[in-house]
Design an enzyme around this catalytic site. Structure first.
Site, PDB file in Angstrom:
ATOM      1  N   TYR A   1       0.957  -1.107  -0.039  1.00 43.15           N
ATOM      2  CA  TYR A   1      -0.142   0.021   0.012  1.00 43.15           C
ATOM      3  C   TYR A   1       0.705   1.209  -0.018  1.00 43.15           C
ATOM      4  O   TYR A   1       1.731   1.555   1.033  1.00 43.15           O
ATOM      5  CB  TYR A   1      -0.905  -0.110   1.194  1.00 43.15           C
ATOM      6  CG  TYR A   1      -2.217   1.379   1.391  1.00 43.15           C
ATOM      7  CD1 TYR A   1      -2.156   1.948   0.371  1.00 43.15           C
ATOM      8  CD2 TYR A   1      -2.789   1.050   2.677  1.00 43.15           C
ATOM      9  CE1 TYR A   1      -2.960   3.073   0.748  1.00 43.15           C
ATOM     10  CE2 TYR A   1      -3.721   2.240   2.892  1.00 43.15           C
ATOM     11  CZ  TYR A   1      -3.944   3.129   1.742  1.00 43.15           C
ATOM     12  OH  TYR A   1      -4.991   4.143   1.858  1.00 43.15           O
TER      13      TYR A   1
ATOM     14  N   LYS B   1      -1.814  -1.605  -3.761  1.00 42.41           N
ATOM     15  CA  LYS B   1      -2.590  -0.327  -4.106  1.00 42.41           C
ATOM     16  C   LYS B   1      -1.984   0.910  -3.977  1.00 42.41           C
ATOM     17  O   LYS B   1      -1.049   1.207  -3.176  1.00 42.41           O
ATOM     18  CB  LYS B   1      -3.488  -0.293  -2.805  1.00 42.41           C
ATOM     19  CG  LYS B   1      -4.783   0.871  -2.765  1.00 42.41           C
ATOM     20  CD  LYS B   1      -5.368   0.908  -1.460  1.00 42.41           C
ATOM     21  CE  LYS B   1      -6.054   2.365  -1.490  1.00 42.41           C
ATOM     22  NZ  LYS B   1      -6.764   2.436  -0.240  1.00 42.41           N
TER      23      LYS B   1
END
Length: 303
Positions: free
Chosen positions: A139, A167
């Site tokens: 992330y 992400k």
């Protein structure tokens, strides 16, 4: 382990964490929220992220939230849970507990507060990934953490068997393109900036972990479904639905606007935890007007 290509694909709402007026976890509301999103046809559920206020939850609250969502999802969609903490040992401990709670995959944010070198970040993610047997999604959100994962770093981490995707919430489409270029086709690059969902798919990404899907789960899921079917004009039309909502996020401290919108359409989200304050009267009026505009266009209805 779940097939990583099937797992980290499609539209995965970045779920808010519903609280009651005492800012305590609202378990019935969380169960209802989970059922609503699954029924809307999303491709997964992501809890304990930035919009889920992970930074303001206790260790045990995080485990309980994951357990509830796993139970309510009932295996219909994969459940992703944020395991990232400020230090490696704490992240490992949370990752192990979340795996035991039954989540299908983990999202691990970069460590924060201090600025770390890329080798330090690589060692952190390798250590956490080795502590669990389920897939790990990196992330990247440098505006919040002060640490950015370089494309070459992501390329190196993609070689770890259970690190299956990233992400990216940098807001930079060029960054997404570089991640796609540096990683194999089996690695999932997921948009974390909702305005870039369709561009990411068109460029070879696999989907998105999307905050706007809390409000518009069907519309956001349809971006992926239309894209997959080659119906690009309809995918673009669905992408445009999100613009006003995304623009409104700046009217308050995250996730106050998102929670206000959900409350106004009958999805019990409650307040954000302090120190995040309620919307100012002027901001609240703007948010209410936006919701009414969406309703007039037939794009939003009370739940």
């Amino acid at each position: 382990m779940t097939n990583p290509i099937e797992l980290s694909t499609g539209i995965i709402p970045a779920m808010v964490t519903p609280f009651n007026e005492r800012e305590e976890l609202n378990e019935p509301a969380l169960r209802a929220m989970t059922r609503r999103l699954v029924a809307a046809g999303v491709h997964g559920l992501f809890c304990l992220g930035t919009n889920g206020e992970f930074f303001n939850l206790s260790f045990e609250e995080k485990i309980r939230i994951a357990e509830i969502i796993v139970e309510e999802a009932g295996g219909k969609v994969p459940v992703y849970a944020g395991a990232g903490c400020a230090g490696t040992a704490e992240t490992e401990a949370l990752a192990v507990r979340l795996e035991k709670a039954g989540v299908d995959a983990l999202s691990v944010i970069t460590p924060y507060f201090l600025s770390y070198t890329q080798p330090e970040l690589i060692a952190h993610f390798e250590t956490v990934a080795a502590s669990v047997s389920i897939p790990v999604i990196l992330y990247n959100i440098p505006a919040r953490t002060g640490n950015a994962l370089a494309p070459k770093t992501v390329g190196q981490l993609a070689k770890v068997p259970n690190i299956v995707g990233i992400k990216d919430s940098s807001g930079s489409f060029d960054n997404i393109l570089q991640y796609i270029d540096q990683t194999p086709d089996t690695f999932s690059v997921l948009a974390g900036t909702d305005s870039l969902i369709l561009p990411t798919l068109m460029a070879g990404g696999k989907g998105a972990i999307a905050a706007t899907a809390n409000v518009f789960p069907e519309a956001v899921a349809s971006i992926y479904e239309f894209w997959k079917a080659g119906r690009f004009a309809e995918a673009e039309e669905a992408q445009r639905v999100l613009r006003d909502l995304r623009s409104a996020f700046g009217l308050g401290t995250l996730p106050s606007v998102l929670k206000a919108v959900l409350n106004y359409i009958g999805v019990e989200a409650g307040p954000a935890r302090r120190p995040v304050a309620p919307l100012t009267p002027a901001a609240d009026q703007e948010v209410r007007q936006m919701v009414e505009n969406y309703k007039r266009k037939g794009l939003l209805a009370d739940s």
